[in-house]
Design an enzyme around this catalytic site. Structure first.
Site, short mmCIF file in Angstrom:
data_model
loop_
_atom_site.label_atom_id
_atom_site.label_comp_id
_atom_site.label_asym_id
_atom_site.label_seq_id
_atom_site.Cartn_x
_atom_site.Cartn_y
_atom_site.Cartn_z
N TYR A 55 -15.13 -154.46 21.91
CA TYR A 55 -13.96 -154.60 22.77
C TYR A 55 -14.07 -153.62 23.93
CZ TYR A 55 -9.11 -154.74 24.30
OH TYR A 55 -7.97 -154.88 25.05
N ASP A 92 -18.81 -147.01 27.73
CA ASP A 92 -17.36 -147.12 27.61
C ASP A 92 -16.88 -146.00 26.70
OD1 ASP A 92 -14.74 -147.73 27.06
OD2 ASP A 92 -15.08 -149.87 26.75
N LYS A 152 -7.13 -143.86 28.24
CA LYS A 152 -6.36 -143.32 27.10
C LYS A 152 -6.04 -141.84 27.22
CE LYS A 152 -7.89 -146.96 23.95
NZ LYS A 152 -6.79 -147.87 23.64
N1 PMP Z 1 -12.49 -150.07 26.16
C1 PMP Z 1 -12.25 -149.64 24.91
C2 PMP Z 1 -13.41 -149.16 24.07
C3 PMP Z 1 -10.96 -149.65 24.39
O1 PMP Z 1 -10.73 -149.23 23.13
C4 PMP Z 1 -9.90 -150.11 25.21
C5 PMP Z 1 -8.46 -150.15 24.73
N2 PMP Z 1 -8.26 -150.21 23.37
C6 PMP Z 1 -10.20 -150.54 26.51
C7 PMP Z 1 -11.50 -150.50 26.95
C8 PMP Z 1 -9.13 -151.07 27.43
O2 PMP Z 1 -8.24 -150.06 27.79
P1 PMP Z 1 -6.75 -150.45 28.25
O3 PMP Z 1 -6.03 -150.95 27.04
O4 PMP Z 1 -6.19 -149.15 28.78
O5 PMP Z 1 -6.88 -151.49 29.31
#
Ligand code: PMP
Length: 449
Positions: A144, A246, A273
């Site tokens: 994800y 990421d 985050k």
């Molecule tokens: N990349 C990863 C690894 C994530 O865990 C998340 C959110 N859970 C995101 C991207 C997307 O971030 P956002 O919800 O702030 O758009």
């Protein structure tokens, strides 16, 4: 006690369904039969609209590294809000947060701020395309990375559409994602060095970058092997593609992020985050050479990047104060709590005869029900939230813990915060013990389901 159909939460959910499709605007906070509606939070605890308290292991999907309403963060927010909420000018606050992040992240020299992890990944992908002049991105099957089309390809494919394990199909997450977009994503199998190398080689001239997460949250925080990480770094280096890490979730692994922890040297890093101190944020950072694609001073940036709320002062100051509080000792504390929770849960699974395990690393704990040979998405898919089978498995456990005052991410994630203590972990383990007794599920059911 949850679920209670006379509760205010149940009532709010009934009302929400009239005005919000599915009753919400964020799929990840829904669970059946109705989600608990929050009223306030303090430290490690959240109180719902009915007055029930929960020890909070969701921590807003990891973004609240100090739990709720840390006094120093709140103080900085109040001060900032009284001076300036938002403005169509730059402020010093963005420089201060960028400096702090650059100082901590070994592979980051410059930063651009955005408002979500989704945007961070999207701009990292655009930067890689702009820098290389190539269209394609490789990403791991089942990982994800937010909601940008290219990043969400093959996030939750099924046996009906995922194709050969060594040559996964690129499958759209939203229905009718244009085939043209999916064709520009090369889906690689996690931790399979040989198959991944073959796939990357086959698209070598067209690949702008390889997007990866060193530990995949939705696979129980499964870690990439050193060999896999080495392949991605070496291959991108040799073929002129950019390596995009990421760290939206995994940055909480340590003072120098996951890249410091694993000794990685990505070209671009996506952040989000925790760096916003609880407020909406995203950021893409990287080596100066690659980040130049965002420099507009020659007339037109290779990657134009505006955004009404980019680097808004509230997120900048909350992020700065939050990260300053994340000392080496603070990381050691949340990681030790994660270990204590993981070890305790594994002891309980064994004691109750559950074919289950608590995995993950540091402050990120992933509970997996069933299965022993869990090495990639195809092993895990039965336990993923987006896949129907996972719900009957995890739901009773999630519900039993909610009823006992503990909340965790419904797919089985428990995230610790600096607001928690060893006593909180021990209380949690006692609640799990009690829940296991109340919902005896034999090992066979999980092993064969
Ligand atoms: N990349 C990863 C690894 C994530 O865990 C998340 C959110 N859970 C995101 C991207 C997307 O971030 P956002 O919800 O702030 O758009």
């Amino acid at each position: 006690m949850y679920p209670d159909f006379q509760s205010r939460s149940a009532d709010l959910f009934a009302r929400a369904q009239d005005f919000l499709p599915g009753g919400n605007t964020r799929h990840t906070v829904h669970f059946e039969p109705y989600p608990v509606y929050a009223a306030r939070g303090r430290g490690a605890w959240v109180t719902d609209v009915d007055g029930n308290d929960y020890l909070d292991y969701v921590n807003n999907y990891s973004s609240l590294i100090h739990g709720h309403s840390h006094p120093k963060v709140v103080g900085a927010l109040v001060q900032q809000a009284s001076e300036l909420v938002a403005v169509g000018l730059p402020t010093a606050s963005e420089i201060a947060l960028a400096e702090l992040l650059v100082e901590r992240l070994p592979a980051v020299e410059q930063i651009r701020f955005a408002n979500s992890g989704t945007e961070a990944v999207m701009f990292a992908i655009r930067a890689a395309r702009a820098y290389t002049g190539r269209p394609k991105i490789a990403k791991v099957e089942g990982a994800y990375h937010g909601a940008y089309d290219a990043a969400e390809a093959s996030m939750d494919p099924t046996p009906a559409n995922w194709g050969d394990a060594t040559r996964p199909q690129s499958v759209g997450h939203a229905r009718a994602t244009p085939a043209g977009l999916l064709d520009d994503v090369v889906v690689i199998p996690f931790n399979n060095v040989e198959a991944t190398r073959r796939l990357l080689d086959a698209h070598a001239d067209e690949l702008a970058g390889v997007l990866f997460d060193a530990l995949v949250s939705r696979m129980g925080f499964l870690q990439a092997t050193p060999e896999y990480l080495q392949l991605l770094r070496q291959w991108t280096h040799e073929h002129g593609a950019l390596l995009i890490q990421d760290e939206v979730f995994s940055f909480r692994l340590g003072y120098h992020g996951a890249q410091g922890h694993y000794g990685l040297d990505p070209d671009l890093t996506a952040l989000g985050k925790i760096i916003g101190g609880g407020l909406p944020i995203g950021a893409v950072g990287g080596k100066r050479e690659f980040m130049q694609v965002f420099d507009h001073r020659s007339g037109h940036a290779a990657v134009p990047h505006g955004g009404t709320f980019n680097a808004n002062p509230l997120a900048m100051v909350a992020g700065r104060v939050t990260m300053e509080l994340m000392t080496h000792a603070a990381y050691a504390h949340i990681n030790a709590l994660g270990d204590r929770l993981r070890d305790g849960l594994n002891r309980l699974f064994a004691a109750h005869g559950w074919a289950a395990s608590a995995r993950g690393v540091g402050s990120m704990v992933g509970v997996m029900l069933g299965g022993e040979t869990l090495g990639n998405y195809r092993d895990y898919r039965g336990f993923l939230p987006a896949v129907a089978q996972s719900v009957p498995r995890m739901l009773p456990l999630h519900r039993a813990l909610l009823a006992r005052g503990v909340m965790f991410i419904p797919y089985g994630g428990l995230i610790t915060s600096t607001a928690m203590t060893e006593a909180d972990i021990d209380l949690t383990l006692a609640k799990f013990d009690d829940a296991f007794k109340a919902i005896p599920m034999n090992a066979e059911r999980f092993a064969t389901a």
